[in-house]
Design a protein around this motif. Structure first.
Motif, PDB file in Angstrom:
ATOM      1  N   ARG A  87       0.817  -1.217   0.000  1.00  0.00           N
ATOM      2  CA  ARG A  87       0.000   0.000   0.000  1.00  0.00           C
ATOM      3  C   ARG A  87       0.851   1.268   0.000  1.00  0.00           C
ATOM      4  O   ARG A  87       0.320   2.374   0.064  1.00  0.00           O
ATOM      5  CB  ARG A  87      -0.927   0.010   1.225  1.00  0.00           C
ATOM      6  N   MET A  88       2.168   1.123  -0.095  1.00  0.00           N
ATOM      7  CA  MET A  88       3.077   2.260  -0.003  1.00  0.00           C
ATOM      8  C   MET A  88       3.760   2.499  -1.343  1.00  0.00           C
ATOM      9  O   MET A  88       4.236   1.561  -1.981  1.00  0.00           O
ATOM     10  CB  MET A  88       4.098   2.008   1.113  1.00  0.00           C
ATOM     11  N   HIS A  89       3.806   3.766  -1.756  1.00  0.00           N
ATOM     12  CA  HIS A  89       4.312   4.134  -3.072  1.00  0.00           C
ATOM     13  C   HIS A  89       5.272   5.316  -2.939  1.00  0.00           C
ATOM     14  O   HIS A  89       4.938   6.324  -2.303  1.00  0.00           O
ATOM     15  CB  HIS A  89       3.153   4.504  -3.989  1.00  0.00           C
ATOM     16  N   VAL A  90       6.437   5.192  -3.548  1.00  0.00           N
ATOM     17  CA  VAL A  90       7.509   6.180  -3.420  1.00  0.00           C
ATOM     18  C   VAL A  90       7.442   7.191  -4.562  1.00  0.00           C
ATOM     19  O   VAL A  90       7.279   6.820  -5.732  1.00  0.00           O
ATOM     20  CB  VAL A  90       8.883   5.475  -3.414  1.00  0.00           C
ATOM     21  N   ARG A  91       7.591   8.466  -4.206  1.00  0.00           N
ATOM     22  CA  ARG A  91       7.706   9.527  -5.209  1.00  0.00           C
ATOM     23  C   ARG A  91       8.855  10.444  -4.791  1.00  0.00           C
ATOM     24  O   ARG A  91       8.887  10.915  -3.655  1.00  0.00           O
ATOM     25  CB  ARG A  91       6.425  10.354  -5.307  1.00  0.00           C
ATOM     26  N   ILE A  92       9.777  10.706  -5.686  1.00  0.00           N
ATOM     27  CA  ILE A  92      10.916  11.570  -5.387  1.00  0.00           C
ATOM     28  C   ILE A  92      10.495  13.005  -5.679  1.00  0.00           C
ATOM     29  O   ILE A  92      10.328  13.393  -6.840  1.00  0.00           O
ATOM     30  CB  ILE A  92      12.155  11.188  -6.228  1.00  0.00           C
ATOM     31  N   VAL A  93      10.308  13.778  -4.629  1.00  0.00           N
ATOM     32  CA  VAL A  93       9.826  15.157  -4.760  1.00  0.00           C
ATOM     33  C   VAL A  93      10.526  16.019  -3.719  1.00  0.00           C
ATOM     34  O   VAL A  93      10.561  15.670  -2.530  1.00  0.00           O
ATOM     35  CB  VAL A  93       8.293  15.251  -4.552  1.00  0.00           C
ATOM     36  N   ASP A  94      11.041  17.151  -4.153  1.00  0.00           N
ATOM     37  CA  ASP A  94      11.560  18.176  -3.252  1.00  0.00           C
ATOM     38  C   ASP A  94      10.387  19.070  -2.875  1.00  0.00           C
ATOM     39  O   ASP A  94       9.800  19.740  -3.732  1.00  0.00           O
ATOM     40  CB  ASP A  94      12.648  18.974  -3.965  1.00  0.00           C
ATOM     41  N   ALA A 130       7.047  20.852  -8.947  1.00  0.00           N
ATOM     42  CA  ALA A 130       7.048  19.420  -8.662  1.00  0.00           C
ATOM     43  C   ALA A 130       5.948  19.047  -7.676  1.00  0.00           C
ATOM     44  O   ALA A 130       5.313  17.983  -7.802  1.00  0.00           O
ATOM     45  CB  ALA A 130       8.410  18.996  -8.113  1.00  0.00           C
ATOM     46  N   VAL A 131       5.694  19.903  -6.697  1.00  0.00           N
ATOM     47  CA  VAL A 131       4.643  19.626  -5.714  1.00  0.00           C
ATOM     48  C   VAL A 131       3.276  19.644  -6.384  1.00  0.00           C
ATOM     49  O   VAL A 131       2.434  18.762  -6.143  1.00  0.00           O
ATOM     50  CB  VAL A 131       4.709  20.638  -4.554  1.00  0.00           C
ATOM     51  N   GLY A 132       3.025  20.622  -7.224  1.00  0.00           N
ATOM     52  CA  GLY A 132       1.753  20.665  -7.938  1.00  0.00           C
ATOM     53  C   GLY A 132       1.540  19.435  -8.794  1.00  0.00           C
ATOM     54  O   GLY A 132       0.446  18.849  -8.822  1.00  0.00           O
ATOM     55  N   GLU A 133       2.584  19.025  -9.499  1.00  0.00           N
ATOM     56  CA  GLU A 133       2.493  17.835 -10.346  1.00  0.00           C
ATOM     57  C   GLU A 133       2.276  16.574  -9.517  1.00  0.00           C
ATOM     58  O   GLU A 133       1.568  15.643  -9.946  1.00  0.00           O
ATOM     59  CB  GLU A 133       3.751  17.706 -11.187  1.00  0.00           C
ATOM     60  N   LEU A 134       2.876  16.534  -8.327  1.00  0.00           N
ATOM     61  CA  LEU A 134       2.704  15.367  -7.454  1.00  0.00           C
ATOM     62  C   LEU A 134       1.235  15.121  -7.147  1.00  0.00           C
ATOM     63  O   LEU A 134       0.728  14.004  -7.315  1.00  0.00           O
ATOM     64  CB  LEU A 134       3.477  15.580  -6.147  1.00  0.00           C
ATOM     65  N   PHE A 135       0.531  16.142  -6.696  1.00  0.00           N
ATOM     66  CA  PHE A 135      -0.852  15.928  -6.273  1.00  0.00           C
ATOM     67  C   PHE A 135      -1.764  15.620  -7.454  1.00  0.00           C
ATOM     68  O   PHE A 135      -2.681  14.795  -7.340  1.00  0.00           O
ATOM     69  CB  PHE A 135      -1.347  17.122  -5.455  1.00  0.00           C
ATOM     70  N   ASP A 136      -1.501  16.238  -8.578  1.00  0.00           N
ATOM     71  CA  ASP A 136      -2.280  15.900  -9.771  1.00  0.00           C
ATOM     72  C   ASP A 136      -2.071  14.442 -10.147  1.00  0.00           C
ATOM     73  O   ASP A 136      -3.023  13.730 -10.507  1.00  0.00           O
ATOM     74  CB  ASP A 136      -1.884  16.805 -10.937  1.00  0.00           C
ATOM     75  N   SER A 137      -0.821  13.963 -10.058  1.00  0.00           N
ATOM     76  CA  SER A 137      -0.530  12.583 -10.451  1.00  0.00           C
ATOM     77  C   SER A 137      -1.088  11.586  -9.450  1.00  0.00           C
ATOM     78  O   SER A 137      -1.549  10.501  -9.831  1.00  0.00           O
ATOM     79  CB  SER A 137       0.983  12.381 -10.614  1.00  0.00           C
TER      80      SER A 137
END
Length: 257
Positions: free
Chosen positions: A58-65, A71-78
């Motif tokens: 249930r855990m998923h890694v995303r490399i984000v500063d 990058a933060v905006g793109e993270l939540f959209d993805s």
């Protein structure tokens, strides 16, 4: 909380590669949530997942500063595109650079503000529209250093003070949207960030003298409170900055007599 209590929900935890962030990711996954772990160091994030046992799926890694606005905006959209929703954001990523105001250079001041303040702002701004669709919540990891001052830590104190008051402002602004926003303020916690402190026996003795419970916190003890504040059990709680400090903030500052 039972493992079924977060089934079908999705959480993002920043700074999840160690300490409070790692403990929080593990706790939310154990409770049944899909958890996206973010940070800047892939190996650390993958280690947290590998050590999660049955909950690792249930855990998923995303490399984000977290200080990178785009990058933060793109993270939540993805995240929403992949998992269909967002229910919880835990803003935990932070750094500290000690020093008085006369000793703190602009580079270190800016670094602390970018990660500890801008990162929270960027994350909340990107997450709130999605959280409003689910009646979700935000928990910001502040600090007792955001409630009162420390010696020789002006940048971190300023940053965590900003997180405390940002939390309250957002709680008022977004209650009509169905989004709750709370914070936790830990005292000394045994993490990578405090490793240099916890190796100092004299300093630890002084902490033990000031903390009524006589010790620093384990990351899991902070994570349990974050789990509560982000859960349905705290559905009428918003705008709270909850000290998780072993009683430190109960003191008026006078010495033990």
């Amino acid at each position: 909380m039972t493992s079924a209590s977060r089934q079908g929900t999705v959480a993002v935890v920043t700074g999840a590669g160690s300490g409070i962030g790692a403990a929080t990711a593990r706790r939310l996954a154990a409770d049944g949530a899909t958890v996206v772990l973010t940070g800047r160091t892939e190996d650390k994030l993958k280690t947290v997942v590998a050590e999660a046992g049955d909950d690792a799926g249930r855990m998923h890694v995303r490399i984000v500063d977290s200080s990178d606005e785009k990058a933060v905006g793109e993270l939540f959209d993805s995240v929403v595109a992949e998992f269909g929703r967002l229910d919880t954001l835990v803003n935990n990523a932070a750094v500290a650079r000690p020093g008085k105001v006369t000793e703190t250079d602009t580079e270190n001041w800016s670094l602390v503000m970018r990660i500890d303040v801008d990162g929270v702002f960027f994350g909340c701004r990107a997450a709130v529209p999605h959280l409003s669709e689910t009646g979700g919540s935000i928990v910001n990891v502040a600090s007792v250093s955001g409630i009162g001052g420390d010696w020789n830590n002006v940048a971190y104190n300023a940053a965590k003070g900003a997180v405390v008051n940002m939390t309250k402002a957002m709680a008022m602004d977004h209650a009509p949207d169905g989004v709750r926003v709370n914070a936790v303020s830990p005292s000394l916690t045994m993490t990578d960030m405090t490793a240099g402190m916890t190796d100092d026996e004299d300093l630890m003795a002084r902490f033990a003298d000031r903390i009524p419970m006589g010790r620093g916190a384990r990351p899991e003890e902070i994570a349990d409170v974050i789990a509560f504040l982000s859960s349905h059990d705290a559905r009428f709680v918003t705008g709270v900055n909850l000290p998780v400090d072993g009683g430190l903030s109960a003191s008026n500052g006078q010495p033990r007599m």
